[in-house]
Design an enzyme around this catalytic site. Structure first.
Site, short mmCIF file in Angstrom:
data_model
loop_
_atom_site.label_atom_id
_atom_site.label_comp_id
_atom_site.label_asym_id
_atom_site.label_seq_id
_atom_site.Cartn_x
_atom_site.Cartn_y
_atom_site.Cartn_z
N SER A 86 29.49 31.84 37.02
CA SER A 86 29.14 30.42 37.21
C SER A 86 30.06 29.75 38.23
CB SER A 86 29.24 29.67 35.90
OG SER A 86 28.35 30.26 34.94
N GLU A 102 41.69 38.66 28.90
CA GLU A 102 40.81 37.50 28.78
C GLU A 102 40.74 37.02 27.33
OE1 GLU A 102 37.89 38.53 32.56
OE2 GLU A 102 37.34 39.19 30.55
N LYS A 108 46.62 43.29 39.25
CA LYS A 108 45.72 42.28 38.74
C LYS A 108 44.79 42.93 37.73
CE LYS A 108 41.90 41.54 39.59
NZ LYS A 108 40.60 41.92 38.94
N THR A 126 44.66 50.85 37.11
CA THR A 126 44.31 49.49 36.71
C THR A 126 43.25 48.96 37.64
OG1 THR A 126 45.17 47.28 36.35
CG2 THR A 126 46.12 48.51 38.16
#
Length: 409
Positions: free
Chosen positions: A409, A280, A182, A193
């Site tokens: 958030s 991302e 991940k 990683t």
């Protein structure tokens, strides 16, 4: 959207004899998501690992190093997402220890036989009570063919589960290799990683496992970067269950050792590159290939200077062949005696700069054509020697900022 990456179907992920995964929804940070995984090993497995070199390492990393050093025989691993248990001081260590104790009680093992792993938000207390409460469900779910669910359970901001498998023949016996990882942000692994787990049923002596894990990481996860940040929780674990029917591998330089290492490195590179493809906000997958250096180390310096440059990464996002940014990154990479008049720069097969200056045959439209591709190779020839190295990275988009601005958030 990830760059040319789809999740491997569960049916294509081979079970590894001697390894079982159990998954649960423990509500560690958000409800209704897989966020707790337990990896169970049969007795006699060999285990090696490498961890972050960030000095501000998380509590589970500290405990993993401690437990591996005790040589008690690792029998289980406990992985949670949603909370990194980093920057949590002595309280974080106590909570990680408590989680190991809780799993050890369920399995009738000693806590030193458990390796804990966490990923997620930093500087928040680990909800180890929720982890303990989720253990019975995870253990009830444990089975050999659960790799796909495990790949989902260790995700944070990933959009695609990352898992790959292969089979080879060693000494006339079939050997299985399966791995998951991940990571999508805070990626410039200075060892491995964010989280990665690879297992094989090959027979490998415990004494080789640390070397095997290090070599696999060095050839794969240590060659990727998304944003230049080294995480507090980076961990890469390699397991050999010793259940395949072949003579034990006692040297990685033997024929069987080389074959096994090559097959496992192939899986490790796929996992590492999948992290970049799912970076991302990524829209481009870039291979930075530097050759003609005096040493591999200076080639890596140049490759990482290019791969980390926000100006380079945003130019690739915009498909703008503003390629002087690449040459500038080469120049500040840290090679004091670099001769710029010997440097050549290619975008795929397009020669952009020759002997340090714009190639007479280079046309802007050729550079733009390449820059519009979703996969691009940047090749730099230093003209200093015969060494080379490669790093994989992605572009930097608007979405990277949005994802990280909204992360908590």
């Amino acid at each position: 959207m990830p760059v040319n990456l789809v999740a491997t179907p569960a049916a294509d992920l081979y079970p590894v004899p001697g390894v079982r995964w159990g998954i649960a929804e423990a509500g560690i940070r958000k409800a209704n998501r897989k966020d707790l995984a337990v990896l169970l090993l049969e007795d006699g497995a060999s285990v090696g690992a490498v961890f972050t070199q960030n000095r501000f390492c998380a509590a589970p990393v500290q405990i993993c190093r401690e437990h591996l050093g005790k040589k008690s025989g690792i029998r289980a691993m406990l992985i949670n997402t949603g909370n990194a248990n980093a920057g949590t001081g002595d309280d974080g260590l106590s909570r990680a220890h408590a989680s190991c104790i809780a799993l050890a009680r369920e399995l009738n093992l000693s806590p030193e036989q458990i390796l804990p792993f966490s990923t997620g938000v930093i500087m928040e207390p680990l909800p180890n009570d929720r982890i303990a409460a989720g253990l019975p469900a995870a253990l009830a779910d444990a089975r050999e063919d659960n790799w796909a669910n495990a790949a989902e359970a260790i995700m944070t901001t990933d959009t695609v589960a990352k898992a790959f498998s292969s089979r080879i023949t060693l000494g006339g016996a079939q050997v299985t290799i399966t791995g998951i990882s991940k990571g999508a942000g805070m990626i410039r692994p200075n060892m491995a990683t964010m989280l990665g787990f690879m297992a094989t049923d090959a027979c490998v002596s415990q004494g080789l496992m640390a070397q095997l894990a290090k070599e696999l990481a060095e050839g794969s996860f240590n060659r990727v970067t998304i944003d230049g940040d080294t995480s507090t929780n980076d961990s890469f674990v390699v397991v050999a269950t010793n259940q395949a029917r072949h003579s034990p591998v006692t040297s990685l330089d033997s024929d069987d050792g080389k074959a096994l290492r090559a097959a496992m490195l192939d899986i490790a590179r796929k996992l590492a590159q999948a992290i970049v493809r799912d970076g991302e906000g990524a829209t481009k997958f870039m291979t930075i290939q530097v050759e003609g250096g005096k040493t591999g180390e200076e080639c890596r310096k140049v490759a990482y200077a290019i791969a980390h440059s926000p100006l380079v990464k945003t130019a690739f996002f915009a498909s703008d062949p503003n390629l002087g940014r690449i040459l500038a990154a080469v120049g500040y990479a840290g090679i004091d005696d670099l001769d710029q008049t010997k440097i050549d720069l290619y975008l795929d097969d397009v020669l952009v700069a020759k002997n340090g200056g714009r190639h007479a045959g280079y046309a802007e439209e050729d550079g733009q054509r390449v820059m519009k591709q979703s996969e691009i190779t940047v090749r730099v020839v230093l003209g200093r020697g015969i060494a080379s190295d490669t790093v994989w990275t992605c572009d930097l988009s608007y979405d990277y900022v949005k994802i990280n601005a909204d992360y908590r958030s």
